[in-house]
Design an enzyme around this catalytic site. Structure first.
Site: not given
Ligand code: NAD
Length: 305
Positions: A246, A65, A171
């Site tokens: 963030k 999330l 992390k």
């Molecule tokens: P994203 O925004 O693409 O995906 C998050 C998903 O969560 C979205 O599809 C959204 O609709 C869903 N969501 C939000 N609230 C919700 C709820 N109440 N119920 C159900 N679904 C819900 O984000 P992401 O890039 O996939 O990142 C996800 C996590 O991973 C973040 O915490 C981010 O910091 C971490 N992360 C991301 C990366 C990257 O490169 N993108 C790398 C490492 C870690």
């Protein structure tokens, strides 16, 4: 094979959950976003209409999330994970959250009879697609032992860091290093260019010398030097400035809570916030490479486009 629930099927959760399907697990997914659900369904995830539907009968529940508040909401809401998951289910949060949120998840999960593992990841969207992420696991020994085989289909490396919150600690400390290194690469690359060095030639030198680092190798801020650099594509994001802001703000909060001084990280955070103020929160974090130039210019970036 296990029945696994997956909440949050975005850029990371989508491809990660698909690897669990490929590994033979039954994965039941939920997201608020219809397009994310459709993409997951195409990858073999069994789409559900609520958290409660997704977690019913699941031995493990993954969350992926955006921010602290989404994680807190998904766990704690009426109809959320704690209210509806199977007693004793293993809960794994792969989101990047702050240490306090992670501690709260551990304590509140334990109070309700669940095992929780903070399971943050490194490797970005390419790592999620390739199934080569680094997992940093924090939790009780038995919970981490149970988590390991579940995360392996998505992982290149899996680390057991010890007790609760130590995964997220690793992390945040890692990303602090990354973003401070990034500023060094940005300033060094601009200095090399302004002293007349060819970017490719200088990269060859630095990449086998003491200036070598992950952002140098992956994000060198000049077009045509490394294929993965956002500079080749107008600084289209591989890692958004908003996400960098963030992660680094959580790292700085943790440093402050520990009584540490981290001035280099504070400068990096200030530069990400400047980019966001300028409207570039969706661009790649390596766009900080424009700040050494008084005109805010860097090769490969056209502010007008
Ligand atoms: P994203 O925004 O693409 O995906 C998050 C998903 O969560 C979205 O599809 C959204 O609709 C869903 N969501 C939000 N609230 C919700 C709820 N109440 N119920 C159900 N679904 C819900 O984000 P992401 O890039 O996939 O990142 C996800 C996590 O991973 C973040 O915490 C981010 O910091 C971490 N992360 C991301 C990366 C990257 O490169 N993108 C790398 C490492 C870690």
């Amino acid at each position: 094979m296990a029945v696994i629930a997956w909440i949050g099927l975005g850029h990371m959760g989508g491809p990660m959950s698909a690897h669990l399907v490929e590994a033979g697990h039954e994965v039941r997914g939920f997201d608020l976003d219809r397009a994310a659900l459709e993409a997951a369904e195409a990858a073999g995830v069994r789409v559900r209409e609520s958290i409660a539907d997704a977690v019913a009968g699941a031995g493990a529940v993954f969350t992926s999330l955006p921010r602290n508040e989404h994680v807190r909401q998904v766990y704690d809401a009426t109809g959320g994970v704690w209210a509806t998951a199977e007693p004793g289910a293993l809960l794994l949060d792969t989101s990047t959250v702050d240490v306090e949120t992670s501690r709260w998840c551990h304590e509140q999960s334990a109070a309700r009879g669940f095992r929780f593992v903070d399971s943050p990841i490194s490797g970005g969207i390419p790592g999620a697609i390739a199934g080569s992420l680094t997992f940093m696991l924090g939790g009780s020994a038995d919970a981490v032992d149970a988590a390991r085989p579940l995360v392996e289909p998505m992982a290149g490396h899996v680390f057991d860091l010890g007790g609760p919150t130590l995964g997220i600690a690793a992390k945040l400390a890692n990303n602090l290093m990354l973003f401070v290194s990034l500023l060094g690469v940005a300033e060094g690359a601009q200095l090399a260019a302004s002293l007349g060095l060819d970017a490719k030639r200088f990269f060859e030198v630095a990449s086998v010398s003491s200036g070598e680092s992950w952002p140098l190798r992956t994000w060198y801020p000049a077009p045509g030097v490394v294929p993965t650099s956002p500079a080749n594509r107008g600084y289209e994001a591989t890692f958004t400035t908003a996400l960098a802001e963030k992660d680094l703000s959580f790292a700085l909060a943790a440093a402050e809570a520990s009584g540490l001084r981290t001035p280099a990280a504070a400068i990096a955070l200030e530069q990400f916030r400047r980019l966001i103020d300028e409207g570039y929160g969706g661009k790649d974090a390596s766009l900080v490479a424009k700040f050494p130039s008084p005109e805010g210019r860097v090769a490969g970036f056209d502010p007008e486009s």
